[in-house]
Design a protein around this motif. Structure first.
Motif, PDB file in Angstrom:
ATOM      1  N   UNK A 352       0.836  -1.200   0.000  1.00  0.00           N
ATOM      2  CA  UNK A 352       0.000   0.000   0.000  1.00  0.00           C
ATOM      3  C   UNK A 352       0.874   1.254   0.000  1.00  0.00           C
ATOM      4  N   UNK A 353       0.305   2.346  -0.502  1.00  0.00           N
ATOM      5  CA  UNK A 353       1.070   3.594  -0.523  1.00  0.00           C
ATOM      6  C   UNK A 353       0.126   4.790  -0.599  1.00  0.00           C
ATOM      7  N   UNK A 354       0.643   5.945  -0.207  1.00  0.00           N
ATOM      8  CA  UNK A 354       0.006   7.237  -0.448  1.00  0.00           C
ATOM      9  C   UNK A 354       1.064   8.181  -1.004  1.00  0.00           C
ATOM     10  N   UNK A 355       0.625   9.277  -1.617  1.00  0.00           N
ATOM     11  CA  UNK A 355       1.552  10.303  -2.100  1.00  0.00           C
ATOM     12  C   UNK A 355       1.062  11.665  -1.614  1.00  0.00           C
ATOM     13  N   UNK A 356       1.942  12.652  -1.664  1.00  0.00           N
ATOM     14  CA  UNK A 356       1.614  13.983  -1.149  1.00  0.00           C
ATOM     15  C   UNK A 356       1.050  14.918  -2.209  1.00  0.00           C
ATOM     16  N   UNK A 357       1.051  14.495  -3.477  1.00  0.00           N
ATOM     17  CA  UNK A 357       0.584  15.375  -4.539  1.00  0.00           C
ATOM     18  C   UNK A 357       0.028  14.532  -5.677  1.00  0.00           C
ATOM     19  N   UNK A 381      -1.910  -4.275 -11.112  1.00  0.00           N
ATOM     20  CA  UNK A 381      -3.120  -3.518 -10.789  1.00  0.00           C
ATOM     21  C   UNK A 381      -2.783  -2.389  -9.826  1.00  0.00           C
ATOM     22  N   UNK A 382      -3.609  -1.362  -9.853  1.00  0.00           N
ATOM     23  CA  UNK A 382      -3.649  -0.375  -8.773  1.00  0.00           C
ATOM     24  C   UNK A 382      -5.088  -0.327  -8.282  1.00  0.00           C
ATOM     25  N   UNK A 383      -5.248  -0.482  -6.976  1.00  0.00           N
ATOM     26  CA  UNK A 383      -6.565  -0.569  -6.351  1.00  0.00           C
ATOM     27  C   UNK A 383      -6.690   0.558  -5.337  1.00  0.00           C
ATOM     28  N   UNK A 384      -7.810   1.296  -5.398  1.00  0.00           N
ATOM     29  CA  UNK A 384      -8.075   2.277  -4.338  1.00  0.00           C
ATOM     30  C   UNK A 384      -8.494   1.496  -3.091  1.00  0.00           C
ATOM     31  N   UNK A 385      -7.712   1.614  -2.032  1.00  0.00           N
ATOM     32  CA  UNK A 385      -7.805   0.709  -0.897  1.00  0.00           C
ATOM     33  C   UNK A 385      -9.156   0.772  -0.187  1.00  0.00           C
ATOM     34  N   UNK A 386      -9.633   1.961   0.175  1.00  0.00           N
ATOM     35  CA  UNK A 386     -10.865   2.073   0.954  1.00  0.00           C
ATOM     36  C   UNK A 386     -12.072   1.566   0.176  1.00  0.00           C
ATOM     37  N   UNK A 418      -4.356  10.512  -6.377  1.00  0.00           N
ATOM     38  CA  UNK A 418      -4.662  11.750  -5.660  1.00  0.00           C
ATOM     39  C   UNK A 418      -3.933  11.786  -4.325  1.00  0.00           C
ATOM     40  N   UNK A 419      -3.591  12.970  -3.853  1.00  0.00           N
ATOM     41  CA  UNK A 419      -2.875  13.061  -2.575  1.00  0.00           C
ATOM     42  C   UNK A 419      -3.724  12.568  -1.411  1.00  0.00           C
ATOM     43  N   UNK A 420      -3.050  11.941  -0.452  1.00  0.00           N
ATOM     44  CA  UNK A 420      -3.589  11.438   0.834  1.00  0.00           C
ATOM     45  C   UNK A 420      -4.542  10.254   0.690  1.00  0.00           C
ATOM     46  N   UNK A 421      -4.868   9.836  -0.530  1.00  0.00           N
ATOM     47  CA  UNK A 421      -5.712   8.652  -0.729  1.00  0.00           C
ATOM     48  C   UNK A 421      -4.822   7.419  -0.699  1.00  0.00           C
ATOM     49  N   UNK A 422      -5.286   6.354  -0.069  1.00  0.00           N
ATOM     50  CA  UNK A 422      -4.485   5.124   0.047  1.00  0.00           C
ATOM     51  C   UNK A 422      -4.774   4.191  -1.121  1.00  0.00           C
ATOM     52  N   UNK A 423      -3.700   3.687  -1.741  1.00  0.00           N
ATOM     53  CA  UNK A 423      -3.801   2.782  -2.881  1.00  0.00           C
ATOM     54  C   UNK A 423      -2.995   1.512  -2.612  1.00  0.00           C
TER      55      UNK A 423
END
Length: 482
Positions: A352-357, A381-386, A418-423
């Motif tokens: 999992x990861x997040x980014x600042x921008x 794949x990239x999955x939006x975690x929530x 997107x920033x602060x969203x967990x993927x």
């Protein structure tokens, strides 16, 4: 030469409240020119410069030695009859015209020079011809949305490149996504590569807005193909296919053909092969192209097999991703050391990861075999975690050379992050044991001299993740554009 039907309205809309503005600060066009017929005594003394004196002679019978009957109109009785409807008789001076245009010079002074005192120009609009003469007499530019294309045509016809450049500048100033296709058609018609390039750049950046505009369905097949060939369109392929179907329906109507699947396939011709069906998800393909009737049954079956089986059967469609992003490609590596060995049994490696921008991820770097050159099959794949929503994926393969290097595996289309969203980054490999990374970092910063810092924050993915974690495992690199 008439301008395209909707172009004037589109340019007028683009000009906003300016109205038919001129170029580079030149005032808006004056009311229609009235030909001056009464010479003014000692008029020369009232003009303080050569430019003012020549400007006074513009559309003036004074000293004129040639007249042009401009525009389409009914037949006239003899050369001196009254101009027909839609025509205008305009006086001019051979010397001035010849000094400003090689075409006029040849017309009046060449080996086959005309001696006629009145010349008919049925293919030129009166307003455009007056704009040309005004420029030749005074360097003054007066063009607007309703005259720019006819003036461009006239400037090219009579070889006046300076006025041509002003027309292109005007068009460029008012270029927007919703008129880009109309202007592109005109730029190709008039052989204006600079304007065409600017139109294509606008279409790249705002593809959805451009293809939704009225002018898209009016373009010719060659322009359509020129756009579909581009790697830089910013649109999902399924939506692009929908727009191409709309174009085909409009083309059937232009050719007075029934709007059937067979006829849509017929009018599309070579354009159909430029749709990148392999870039679609299987769901997008099933909901759209597979049911359109435009593809043959065999093509539909082959593409379904391409989506679902490995090794994939050959299909006659491009699978190269389109990407409109500009700037330098960037990548980060979350490990400080490489070890052996990492095994695969059908379970996905996940982190999992997040980014600042805001960024767009275009692929991963993955480790390859410890046993020498090998081919891997892989699903990324990239999955939006929530939301547990898959934002992008690709079933593909890659070849490795047996070194500890990473090997690029790319998505079909860029994926907006997107920033602060967990993927969750996910990779499911089929192949022999590979290298893996250790001494992982929780935070990785990418610094660019042209943009702000991009900070990645990594977290272990709960559940079955094939052992990949912050500290060690697969998916060492993320490839992105800022």
């Amino acid at each position: 030469m008439a301008a395209a039907g909707g172009l004037e309205a589109a340019l007028a809309t683009a000009a906003g409240n300016e109205g038919p503005a001129g170029v580079a600060g030149v005032p808006a066009p004056a009311p229609p020119v009235m030909v001056q017929r009464e010479p003014a005594y000692n008029w020369q003394a009232t003009k303080r410069s050569l430019r003012e004196r020549f400007a006074f002679l513009f559309a003036n019978e004074l000293l004129s030695d040639v007249r042009f009957v401009v525009g389409k109109g009914g037949s006239r009785a003899g050369g001196g009859g009254a101009p027909g409807p839609g025509q205008q008789r305009i006086p001019a001076h051979r010397f001035v015209l010849a000094a400003g245009s090689a075409v006029f010079d040849a017309m009046f002074n060449g080996g086959m020079a005309t001696t006629s005192a009145e010349i008919e120009l049925p293919d030129v609009e009166p307003a455009a011809f007056l704009a040309l003469l005004r420029f030749l007499y005074s360097d003054e530019v007066q063009i607007g949305p309703e005259t720019v294309m006819t003036t461009l045509y006239t400037a090219k016809k009579y070889a006046v490149p300076a006025l041509e450049a002003h027309c292109v500048e005007f068009l460029t100033k008012h270029l927007r996504a919703d008129n880009a296709f109309m202007l592109l058609t005109q730029a190709r018609l008039f052989d204006e590569p600079q304007l065409a390039s600017l139109c294509l750049d606008t279409i790249d950046k705002s593809t959805m807005d451009a293809i939704s505009a009225e002018g898209f369905t009016d373009i010719d097949i060659d322009t359509l193909c020129a756009v579909l060939e581009r790697d830089t369109l910013s649109i999902r392929e399924s939506r692009l296919f929908g727009a191409v179907v709309r174009w085909a329906e409009a083309e059937c109507q232009r050719q007075q053909l029934p709007v059937t699947s067979a006829n849509k396939q017929k009018v599309l011709g070579k354009a159909l092969s430029l749709i990148r069906f392999p870039l679609m998800t299987i769901e997008e393909f099933a909901a759209g192209p597979a049911q359109s009737g435009i593809l043959s049954d065999r093509e539909v079956v082959n593409l379904f097999l391409h989506f679902t089986v490995n090794p994939k059967p050959r299909v006659d469609y491009i699978d190269r991703p389109r990407c409109c992003l500009r700037g330098k490609e960037c990548s980060i590596n979350r490990f400080q050391q490489v070890e052996s060995r990492w095994g695969y049994s059908g379970t996905s490696d996940r982190i999992r990861f997040t980014v600042n921008r805001r960024i767009s991820i275009v692929g991963f770097g993955l480790y390859g075999s410890i046993h020498g050159p090998t081919d891997y099959q892989v699903n990324i794949q990239i999955i939006e975690y929530e939301k547990n929503q898959t934002l992008g994926q690709n079933d593909t393969g890659f070849s490795c050379d047996g070194t500890a290097s990473t090997f690029r595996v790319m998505f079909k289309e860029p994926i907006e992050i997107l920033p602060t969203v967990c993927y969750t980054a996910c990779a499911t490999l089929k192949g022999p044991d590979s290298h893996y990374g250790t001494k992982g970092l929780k935070k990785v910063i990418h610094e660019s001299p042209t943009s702000s810092k991009t900070c990645f924050f990594f977290f272990s993915s709960p559940g079955n993740n094939n052992g990949t974690s912050i500290e060690d495992g697969q998916i060492p690199e993320i490839i992105f554009y800022t």
